[in-house]
Design a protein around this motif. Structure first.
Motif, mmCIF file in Angstrom:
data_model
loop_
_atom_site.group_PDB
_atom_site.id
_atom_site.type_symbol
_atom_site.label_atom_id
_atom_site.label_comp_id
_atom_site.label_asym_id
_atom_site.label_seq_id
_atom_site.Cartn_x
_atom_site.Cartn_y
_atom_site.Cartn_z
ATOM 1 N N THR A 3 0.838 -1.201 0.000
ATOM 2 C CA THR A 3 0.000 0.000 0.000
ATOM 3 C C THR A 3 0.870 1.247 0.000
ATOM 4 O OG1 THR A 3 -1.738 -1.172 1.194
ATOM 5 C CG2 THR A 3 -1.810 1.226 1.254
ATOM 6 N N TYR A 4 1.939 1.244 0.778
ATOM 7 C CA TYR A 4 2.866 2.377 0.822
ATOM 8 C C TYR A 4 3.406 2.679 -0.573
ATOM 9 C CZ TYR A 4 7.164 4.984 1.493
ATOM 10 O OH TYR A 4 8.159 5.918 1.382
ATOM 11 N N PHE A 5 3.853 1.667 -1.289
ATOM 12 C CA PHE A 5 4.438 1.885 -2.607
ATOM 13 C C PHE A 5 3.398 2.351 -3.631
ATOM 14 C CE2 PHE A 5 7.748 -0.863 -0.749
ATOM 15 C CZ PHE A 5 8.809 0.026 -0.866
ATOM 16 N N VAL A 6 2.180 1.867 -3.521
ATOM 17 C CA VAL A 6 1.109 2.337 -4.408
ATOM 18 C C VAL A 6 0.814 3.807 -4.118
ATOM 19 C CG1 VAL A 6 -1.349 2.098 -4.968
ATOM 20 C CG2 VAL A 6 0.085 0.061 -4.770
ATOM 21 N N LEU A 7 0.699 4.154 -2.837
ATOM 22 C CA LEU A 7 0.464 5.555 -2.469
ATOM 23 C C LEU A 7 1.602 6.447 -2.942
ATOM 24 C CD1 LEU A 7 -0.886 5.198 1.189
ATOM 25 C CD2 LEU A 7 -2.150 6.064 -0.803
ATOM 26 N N THR A 68 -1.124 12.703 2.927
ATOM 27 C CA THR A 68 -1.552 12.445 4.309
ATOM 28 C C THR A 68 -1.467 10.950 4.625
ATOM 29 O OG1 THR A 68 -3.022 14.365 4.288
ATOM 30 C CG2 THR A 68 -3.468 12.670 5.939
ATOM 31 N N LEU A 69 -1.957 10.122 3.729
ATOM 32 C CA LEU A 69 -1.912 8.673 3.953
ATOM 33 C C LEU A 69 -0.470 8.165 4.015
ATOM 34 C CD1 LEU A 69 -4.875 7.512 1.675
ATOM 35 C CD2 LEU A 69 -4.831 7.649 4.184
ATOM 36 N N LEU A 70 0.415 8.709 3.186
ATOM 37 C CA LEU A 70 1.828 8.325 3.241
ATOM 38 C C LEU A 70 2.448 8.697 4.584
ATOM 39 C CD1 LEU A 70 3.092 9.273 -0.317
ATOM 40 C CD2 LEU A 70 3.284 7.018 0.755
ATOM 41 N N ALA A 71 2.198 9.930 5.019
ATOM 42 C CA ALA A 71 2.758 10.388 6.294
ATOM 43 C C ALA A 71 2.275 9.497 7.435
ATOM 44 C CB ALA A 71 2.382 11.846 6.551
ATOM 45 N N TRP A 72 0.992 9.230 7.471
ATOM 46 C CA TRP A 72 0.443 8.395 8.526
ATOM 47 C C TRP A 72 0.977 6.968 8.459
ATOM 48 C CZ3 TRP A 72 -5.362 10.129 7.970
ATOM 49 C CH2 TRP A 72 -5.508 11.380 8.555
ATOM 50 N N SER A 73 1.158 6.446 7.241
ATOM 51 C CA SER A 73 1.592 5.051 7.112
ATOM 52 C C SER A 73 3.009 4.823 7.624
ATOM 53 C CB SER A 73 1.473 4.580 5.662
ATOM 54 O OG SER A 73 2.483 5.146 4.863
ATOM 55 N N VAL A 74 3.819 5.884 7.636
ATOM 56 C CA VAL A 74 5.191 5.722 8.145
ATOM 57 C C VAL A 74 5.371 6.364 9.523
ATOM 58 C CG1 VAL A 74 6.264 5.423 5.889
ATOM 59 C CG2 VAL A 74 6.037 7.708 6.839
ATOM 60 N N GLY A 75 4.274 6.868 10.086
ATOM 61 C CA GLY A 75 4.322 7.375 11.450
ATOM 62 C C GLY A 75 4.727 8.827 11.609
#
Length: 144
Positions: A3-7, A68-75
């Protein structure tokens, strides 16, 4: 992790679309303006408005969501310095881009009207082009 790489992919593509479409629009509008011919300006402005609606507006929506989703996914917090700075620059870009879209639509309409009436581009068009040109610098610099 996938999901991270898709985002990340969608986010990078969105950034490329914002930068590329902005640069292309500026280039073609400037070249059309330099001709001084209402029919050229009308045709190019018509295409530029479509490109802004299809490409730029889509990227404008995608960028904050994926960011936003990227930032949240990596904390990361959205208040971390570089993220907060990028959000501020994004807002600056929007503050200049929204009026530019309206200016492009108005310049398109003025040029179309000039063609229909067989006259030169009106003074209002030239005034708007000057503002459009000036607004492009802070908007483009903020995107960079």
């Amino acid at each position: 992790m996938q999901t991270y790489f898709v985002l990340k992919f969608v986010h990078v593509i969105g950034a490329a679309v914002l930068l590329g479409t902005g640069a292309g629009i500026a280039f073609f509008m400037l070249l059309a303006h330099r001709t001084g011919r209402a029919e050229v300006v009308a045709a190019v402005a018509r295409m530029v408005v479509i490109a802004d609606v299809l490409f730029t507006a889509s990227a404008v929506v995608v960028q904050p969501i994926t960011g936003t989703l990227l930032a949240w996914s990596v904390g990361y917090s959205l208040w971390d310095g570089w993220i907060a700075a990028s959000i501020l620059l994004y807002l600056v870009t929007g503050a200049f881009w929204l009026p530019v879209v309206w200016m492009q639509m108005r310049m398109r309409d003025l040029a179309t009207e000039a063609v229909r009436e067989g006259r030169a581009l009106p003074q209002e068009y030239h005034r708007l082009f000057g503002l459009w040109f000036a607004f492009g610098f802070p908007a483009f610099a903020s995107v960079l």
